[in-house]
Design a protein around this motif. Structure first.
Motif, PDB file in Angstrom:
ATOM      1  N   ALA A  92      -8.157   3.478   1.119  1.00  0.00           N
ATOM      2  CA  ALA A  92      -7.422   2.787   0.091  1.00  0.00           C
ATOM      3  C   ALA A  92      -8.872   2.398  -1.112  1.00  0.00           C
ATOM      4  CB  ALA A  92      -6.400   1.676   0.588  1.00  0.00           C
ATOM      5  N   ILE A  93     -10.088   1.751  -0.639  1.00  0.00           N
ATOM      6  CA  ILE A  93     -10.250   1.778  -1.775  1.00  0.00           C
ATOM      7  C   ILE A  93     -11.179   2.924  -2.630  1.00  0.00           C
ATOM      8  CG2 ILE A  93     -12.743   0.499  -2.428  1.00  0.00           C
ATOM      9  CD1 ILE A  93     -11.491  -1.524   0.248  1.00  0.00           C
ATOM     10  N   PRO A  94     -12.017   3.694  -2.064  1.00  0.00           N
ATOM     11  CA  PRO A  94     -12.483   4.750  -2.831  1.00  0.00           C
ATOM     12  C   PRO A  94     -11.004   5.768  -3.593  1.00  0.00           C
ATOM     13  CG  PRO A  94     -12.807   5.480  -0.382  1.00  0.00           C
ATOM     14  CD  PRO A  94     -12.242   3.309  -0.365  1.00  0.00           C
ATOM     15  N   LEU A  95      -9.978   5.859  -2.704  1.00  0.00           N
ATOM     16  CA  LEU A  95      -8.845   6.330  -3.187  1.00  0.00           C
ATOM     17  C   LEU A  95      -8.107   6.292  -4.265  1.00  0.00           C
ATOM     18  CD1 LEU A  95      -7.116   7.356  -0.217  1.00  0.00           C
ATOM     19  CD2 LEU A  95      -7.998   8.973  -1.126  1.00  0.00           C
ATOM     20  N   GLY A  96      -8.263   4.615  -4.713  1.00  0.00           N
ATOM     21  CA  GLY A  96      -7.983   3.426  -6.040  1.00  0.00           C
ATOM     22  C   GLY A  96      -8.924   3.955  -6.698  1.00  0.00           C
TER      23      GLY A  96
ATOM     24  N   ILE B 147       0.793  -1.208  -0.003  1.00  0.00           N
ATOM     25  CA  ILE B 147       0.020  -0.635   0.049  1.00  0.00           C
ATOM     26  C   ILE B 147       0.980   1.143   0.139  1.00  0.00           C
ATOM     27  CG2 ILE B 147      -1.551   0.983   1.487  1.00  0.00           C
ATOM     28  CD1 ILE B 147      -3.351  -1.575   1.589  1.00  0.00           C
ATOM     29  N   MET B 148       1.441   1.125   0.978  1.00  0.00           N
ATOM     30  CA  MET B 148       3.011   2.359   0.863  1.00  0.00           C
ATOM     31  C   MET B 148       3.624   3.244  -0.304  1.00  0.00           C
ATOM     32  SD  MET B 148       6.283   3.594   3.469  1.00  0.00           S
ATOM     33  CE  MET B 148       6.731   1.831   2.989  1.00  0.00           C
ATOM     34  N   LEU B 149       4.057   1.421  -0.936  1.00  0.00           N
ATOM     35  CA  LEU B 149       4.776   1.529  -2.377  1.00  0.00           C
ATOM     36  C   LEU B 149       3.900   2.260  -3.760  1.00  0.00           C
ATOM     37  CD1 LEU B 149       7.020  -1.217  -2.470  1.00  0.00           C
ATOM     38  CD2 LEU B 149       7.533   1.301  -1.905  1.00  0.00           C
ATOM     39  N   ALA B 150       2.444   1.581  -3.323  1.00  0.00           N
ATOM     40  CA  ALA B 150       1.362   1.584  -3.573  1.00  0.00           C
ATOM     41  C   ALA B 150       0.876   3.751  -4.248  1.00  0.00           C
ATOM     42  CB  ALA B 150       0.278   1.262  -3.668  1.00  0.00           C
ATOM     43  N   GLY B 151       0.816   4.109  -3.018  1.00  0.00           N
ATOM     44  CA  GLY B 151       1.089   5.689  -3.139  1.00  0.00           C
ATOM     45  C   GLY B 151       2.087   6.391  -2.939  1.00  0.00           C
TER      46      GLY B 151
ATOM     47  N   VAL C  24      -1.229  17.587  -9.728  1.00  0.00           N
ATOM     48  CA  VAL C  24      -1.557  17.863  -7.773  1.00  0.00           C
ATOM     49  C   VAL C  24      -2.701  17.121  -7.982  1.00  0.00           C
ATOM     50  CG1 VAL C  24      -2.859  19.406  -6.492  1.00  0.00           C
ATOM     51  CG2 VAL C  24      -1.021  19.995  -8.149  1.00  0.00           C
ATOM     52  N   ASN C  25      -3.186  16.750  -8.376  1.00  0.00           N
ATOM     53  CA  ASN C  25      -4.684  15.031  -7.960  1.00  0.00           C
ATOM     54  C   ASN C  25      -3.684  13.759  -7.404  1.00  0.00           C
ATOM     55  OD1 ASN C  25      -6.882  14.227  -8.110  1.00  0.00           O
ATOM     56  ND2 ASN C  25      -5.823  12.447  -8.908  1.00  0.00           N
ATOM     57  N   ASN C  26      -2.695  13.505  -8.551  1.00  0.00           N
ATOM     58  CA  ASN C  26      -2.174  11.961  -8.231  1.00  0.00           C
ATOM     59  C   ASN C  26      -1.407  12.235  -6.663  1.00  0.00           C
ATOM     60  OD1 ASN C  26      -3.406  11.468 -10.710  1.00  0.00           O
ATOM     61  ND2 ASN C  26      -1.633  10.436 -10.984  1.00  0.00           N
ATOM     62  N   LEU C  27      -0.533  13.830  -7.233  1.00  0.00           N
ATOM     63  CA  LEU C  27       0.532  13.675  -5.355  1.00  0.00           C
ATOM     64  C   LEU C  27       0.167  14.036  -4.710  1.00  0.00           C
ATOM     65  CD1 LEU C  27       3.451  14.215  -4.896  1.00  0.00           C
ATOM     66  CD2 LEU C  27       2.437  16.657  -5.086  1.00  0.00           C
ATOM     67  N   ILE C  28      -1.386  14.429  -4.170  1.00  0.00           N
ATOM     68  CA  ILE C  28      -2.054  14.741  -3.326  1.00  0.00           C
ATOM     69  C   ILE C  28      -2.530  12.769  -2.857  1.00  0.00           C
ATOM     70  CG2 ILE C  28      -4.489  15.147  -1.820  1.00  0.00           C
ATOM     71  CD1 ILE C  28      -3.477  18.206  -3.058  1.00  0.00           C
ATOM     72  N   VAL C  29      -3.442  12.470  -3.844  1.00  0.00           N
ATOM     73  CA  VAL C  29      -3.561  11.073  -3.668  1.00  0.00           C
ATOM     74  C   VAL C  29      -2.663  10.275  -3.388  1.00  0.00           C
ATOM     75  CG1 VAL C  29      -5.568   9.516  -4.654  1.00  0.00           C
ATOM     76  CG2 VAL C  29      -5.799  11.862  -5.101  1.00  0.00           C
ATOM     77  N   GLY C  30      -2.030  10.050  -3.879  1.00  0.00           N
ATOM     78  CA  GLY C  30      -0.742   9.309  -3.936  1.00  0.00           C
ATOM     79  C   GLY C  30      -0.139   9.080  -2.316  1.00  0.00           C
TER      80      GLY C  30
ATOM     81  N   THR D 226      -1.444  10.320   0.553  1.00  0.00           N
ATOM     82  CA  THR D 226      -2.387  10.413   1.078  1.00  0.00           C
ATOM     83  C   THR D 226      -2.362   8.589   0.988  1.00  0.00           C
ATOM     84  OG1 THR D 226      -3.747  11.903   0.100  1.00  0.00           O
ATOM     85  CG2 THR D 226      -4.971   9.847   1.801  1.00  0.00           C
ATOM     86  N   ILE D 227      -2.094   7.876   0.577  1.00  0.00           N
ATOM     87  CA  ILE D 227      -2.701   6.134   0.381  1.00  0.00           C
ATOM     88  C   ILE D 227      -1.336   6.179   0.720  1.00  0.00           C
ATOM     89  CG2 ILE D 227      -2.053   4.303  -1.519  1.00  0.00           C
ATOM     90  CD1 ILE D 227      -3.767   5.712  -3.648  1.00  0.00           C
TER      91      ILE D 227
END
Length: 148
Positions: A93-97, A38-42, A63-69, A71-72
């Motif tokens: 993690a599910i809704p973020l994915g 999970i940490m690596l995916a983020g 910016v979206n990917n940076l913030i969501v990543g 957070t994950i």
């Protein structure tokens, strides 16, 4: 000869206690793998704008990917550092994915994202969803074991 049928006597049997300990050790090993993934995916989601060379046309997606990543990634770190408190938040993690999967179409306005960016987000989003489901499965398993 009488055999005990009371469940509390069976629960204190030394072999059952040993088996329970082995199961908990095995589950914790799976948890470590899932937390790390999970940490690596983020981390990948956070750095993907630079890895996939998002052009200047997709600043919102960057910016979206940076913030969501991030957070994950923080969810993964939290699961590793304080699992007893964070296991209940593993479902996030599910809704973020899901958001990672749909964000190339939602965030880019007027023009679509390049195919490489879409594939990158879809793959890391799907992996995040699967890891979130696996973390939830561990959460349910831990909750069931603590009730017994």
């Amino acid at each position: 000869m009488s055999y005990p049928h009371h469940s509390s006597e069976m629960g204190t049997h030394p072999e059952i206690a040993e088996m329970r300990e082995r199961l908990e050790r095995a589950a914790s090993g799976k948890a470590v793998i899932i937390e790390g993934l999970i940490m690596l995916a983020g981390i990948y989601a956070a750095i993907s704008p630079w890895v996939m060379h998002f052009s200047g046309a997709e600043p919102n997606l960057t910016v979206n990917n940076l913030i969501v990543g991030l957070t994950i990634g923080l969810i993964g770190v939290g699961l590793a550092m304080i699992p007893e408190r964070m296991l209940r938040l593993a479902w996030l993690a599910i809704p973020l994915g899901i958001w990672l999967v749909i964000s190339p179409w939602v965030v880019t306005t007027g023009h679509g994202a390049r195919a490489g960016i879409i594939w990158s987000n879809c793959v890391v989003g799907a992996v995040t969803i699967l890891l979130g489901l696996a973390a939830m499965g561990l959460t349910i398993g831990v909750a069931n074991r603590t009730r017994r």
